[in-house]
Design a protein around this motif. Structure first.
Motif, mmCIF file in Angstrom:
data_model
loop_
_atom_site.group_PDB
_atom_site.id
_atom_site.type_symbol
_atom_site.label_atom_id
_atom_site.label_comp_id
_atom_site.label_asym_id
_atom_site.label_seq_id
_atom_site.Cartn_x
_atom_site.Cartn_y
_atom_site.Cartn_z
ATOM 1 N N GLY A 95 0.806 -1.215 0.000
ATOM 2 C CA GLY A 95 0.000 0.000 0.000
ATOM 3 C C GLY A 95 0.834 1.257 0.000
ATOM 4 O O GLY A 95 2.057 1.231 -0.162
ATOM 5 N N ARG A 132 -3.824 4.190 1.470
ATOM 6 C CA ARG A 132 -4.427 2.909 1.846
ATOM 7 C C ARG A 132 -3.318 1.870 2.026
ATOM 8 O O ARG A 132 -2.359 1.834 1.247
ATOM 9 C CB ARG A 132 -5.409 2.421 0.779
ATOM 10 C CG ARG A 132 -6.661 3.289 0.635
ATOM 11 C CD ARG A 132 -7.583 2.735 -0.431
ATOM 12 N NE ARG A 132 -8.094 1.417 -0.089
ATOM 13 C CZ ARG A 132 -9.230 1.199 0.572
ATOM 14 N NH1 ARG A 132 -9.973 2.232 0.964
ATOM 15 N NH2 ARG A 132 -9.644 -0.018 0.832
ATOM 16 N N THR A 133 -3.456 1.042 3.034
ATOM 17 C CA THR A 133 -2.460 0.008 3.308
ATOM 18 C C THR A 133 -3.161 -1.276 3.745
ATOM 19 O O THR A 133 -4.117 -1.225 4.516
ATOM 20 C CB THR A 133 -1.488 0.454 4.430
ATOM 21 O OG1 THR A 133 -0.847 1.673 4.028
ATOM 22 C CG2 THR A 133 -0.436 -0.603 4.696
ATOM 23 N N ARG A 134 -2.688 -2.401 3.215
ATOM 24 C CA ARG A 134 -3.237 -3.708 3.597
ATOM 25 C C ARG A 134 -2.169 -4.527 4.302
ATOM 26 O O ARG A 134 -1.019 -4.602 3.853
ATOM 27 C CB ARG A 134 -3.756 -4.472 2.385
ATOM 28 C CG ARG A 134 -4.048 -5.953 2.657
ATOM 29 C CD ARG A 134 -4.714 -6.665 1.501
ATOM 30 N NE ARG A 134 -6.124 -6.287 1.402
ATOM 31 C CZ ARG A 134 -6.989 -6.901 0.593
ATOM 32 N NH1 ARG A 134 -6.592 -7.882 -0.193
ATOM 33 N NH2 ARG A 134 -8.245 -6.505 0.562
ATOM 34 N N SER A 155 -11.682 -5.625 8.373
ATOM 35 C CA SER A 155 -10.841 -6.567 9.112
ATOM 36 C C SER A 155 -11.558 -7.901 9.085
ATOM 37 O O SER A 155 -12.713 -8.005 9.501
ATOM 38 C CB SER A 155 -10.617 -6.099 10.547
ATOM 39 O OG SER A 155 -11.839 -5.950 11.228
ATOM 40 N N ASP A 184 -7.436 -3.916 6.289
ATOM 41 C CA ASP A 184 -7.379 -2.847 5.288
ATOM 42 C C ASP A 184 -7.565 -1.506 5.981
ATOM 43 O O ASP A 184 -8.604 -1.254 6.606
ATOM 44 C CB ASP A 184 -8.474 -3.035 4.231
ATOM 45 C CG ASP A 184 -8.141 -4.136 3.246
ATOM 46 O OD1 ASP A 184 -6.954 -4.257 2.898
ATOM 47 O OD2 ASP A 184 -9.042 -4.885 2.836
ATOM 48 N N GLU A 232 -7.256 2.874 5.833
ATOM 49 C CA GLU A 232 -7.246 4.047 4.966
ATOM 50 C C GLU A 232 -7.083 5.289 5.831
ATOM 51 O O GLU A 232 -7.420 5.300 7.018
ATOM 52 C CB GLU A 232 -8.525 4.138 4.133
ATOM 53 C CG GLU A 232 -9.773 4.480 4.930
ATOM 54 C CD GLU A 232 -10.988 4.715 4.043
ATOM 55 O OE1 GLU A 232 -10.913 4.375 2.853
ATOM 56 O OE2 GLU A 232 -11.996 5.234 4.567
#
Length: 423
Positions: free
Chosen positions: A55, A59-61, A133, A149, A151
């Motif tokens: 990400g 946004r980061t996963r 989640s 996930d 944001e």
């Protein structure tokens, strides 16, 4: 047959990590511990055997793979802004580089919170929330994955998240304490008339502390080894009763450490640490006492880093009760500070000529672990893990024994005038 061959490597990988996790659990004595949030006991902790993060700053996963299904609880804590994921007792067996902070997160920590629980703490580069989640079964029905996930959100929105679930955070902290067998309010009273010493091994559990320049040995292991050595040394001293604030690889907040010392009616608290510095040529021991104003920049920086232990462990500082200030309390605090300085001077005198000391070895700063108003306390920086000579000594059992002997001399030297004065 070819399709089966494609599945086998993943199965073997999960099986290998499973065997490793069980072996580690047997070694560390974790087998048979309580499980988190009522999860059915299976006799050993979960294994998180793989992780990845992708990400950007929007946004980061994060994905973590487990051998069995984890039950998780998620909450938000501010100042600094963090997302905390509590889970059952877990052994994290994937390489540290696989979950290195990036994207929305400037720091990612994970580890034990004690016997029955573990925690993942995501410190945000900018305010963030989880939009999803989910725990799902892996393909083929073997193992589970946790998908988070995140944001970015406004600071106002993040603060609202924290505010809306403050009551949940407090109950979650209480549950986590209960899971690991909280030792606050469950301690045995000291023998009447005994001079009680609380020995505090800095860091622990999810908070590993610094790491050795050469061996990468975590600070939490070194401090616990020195704490145990001092405990053993003081066992034979008449009139002295010593105990470990942290007995194993568990996370204790700074406030918990102080509370344990006070509830055991400690006459002294000695907190062990072994930090790192950017200047790897600096070495030697330092003794710190508490003060509102730091003695120098190095002391201020060290106190700031050590006080971040709670942030690393995902503790909400706002939940800690504030002491009511009055004249009597202020007088007690001043007297305690004077006794702390006396103890620090006794340690420096005992070490002088026997142990390498930095220039001006008695320094002071606002260390939160030294904040008990009625327990004289020192923080002993045993040496610096950033210096190879210090690191070698810090890992030497004979050196630990020598430090324990010199500290015992300092404690006895401090105790005599205190007991004579009715302290």
């Amino acid at each position: 047959m070819r399709g089966a061959d494609l599945v086998q490597p993943a199965r073997f990988k999960r099986l290998a990590w499973r065997i490793a996790a069980v072996a580690l659990a047997l070694i560390s004595g974790l087998v048979g511990t309580a499980t988190f949030a009522g999860q059915v006991a299976t006799g050993d902790p979960l294994a998180a055997y793989a992780a990845r993060i992708v990400g950007d700053r929007a946004r980061t996963r994060i994905v973590m793979e487990f051998d069995r299904k984890p039950e998780v609880a998620i909450r938000y804590i501010g100042k600094p802004d963090r997302i905390v994921v509590d889970m059952p007792s877990t052994l994290f067996t994937f390489p540290e580089a696989d979950l290195r902070a990036r994207g929305l997160f400037r720091d990612i920590r994970y580890g034990s919170m004690g016997a029955g629980s573990a925690r993942l703490v995501l410190t945000a580069e900018r305010p963030a929330r989880l939009v999803a989640s989910e725990v799902m079964a892996n393909e083929g029905g073997e193992g589970y994955r946790l998908v988070l996930d995140a944001e970015m959100v406004s600071q106002q929105d993040f603060d609202a998240l924290v505010s809306d679930q403050t009551w949940m955070s407090a109950s979650a902290e209480a549950a986590t304490s209960a899971q690991r067998g909280d030792r606050i309010a469950a301690t045995e009273p000291a023998v009447p008339g005994a001079f009680v010493i609380a020995i505090d091994a800095g860091h622990g559990g999810i908070d590993a502390g610094a790491a050795g320049a050469t061996t990468k040995t975590p600070e939490k292991e070194i401090t616990l080894a020195f704490a145990k050595a001092l405990l053993e040394r003081l066992k034979g001293e008449p009139g002295i009763e010593a105990f470990l604030v942290r007995e194993g690889d568990e996370f204790l907040s700074l406030s918990e450490r102080v509370t344990i010392a006070r509830q055991r009616d400690a006459n002294l608290l000695i907190s062990f640490h072994a930090d790192t510095l950017r200047q790897n040529n600096i070495r030697g021991a330092t003794v710190y006492t508490i003060s509102d104003k730091a003695s120098d920049r190095m002391a201020a920086d060290l106190a700031e880093r050590e006080n971040l232990s709670d942030a690393v462990g995902g503790v909400s500082l706002s939940s800690e009760p504030a002491e009511v200030s009055d004249i009597l309390l202020d007088l007690t605090r001043r007297e305690t500070q004077a006794f702390s300085i006396s103890l620090a001077d006794a340690v420096v005198r005992s070490f002088d000529g026997q142990v390498a000391l930095i220039n001006n070895p008695h320094r002071y700063a606002g260390f939160r672990v030294l904040q008990a108003h009625d327990v004289p306390s020192i923080l002993l920086e045993l040496g610096f893990l950033s210096n190879k000579e210090d690191e070698k000594l810090l890992l030497d059992p004979a050196w630990r024994t020598k430090i324990a002997d010199l500290l015992a001399i300092a404690v006895k030297r401090y105790r005599l005038p205190v007991v004579a004065n009715g302290g």
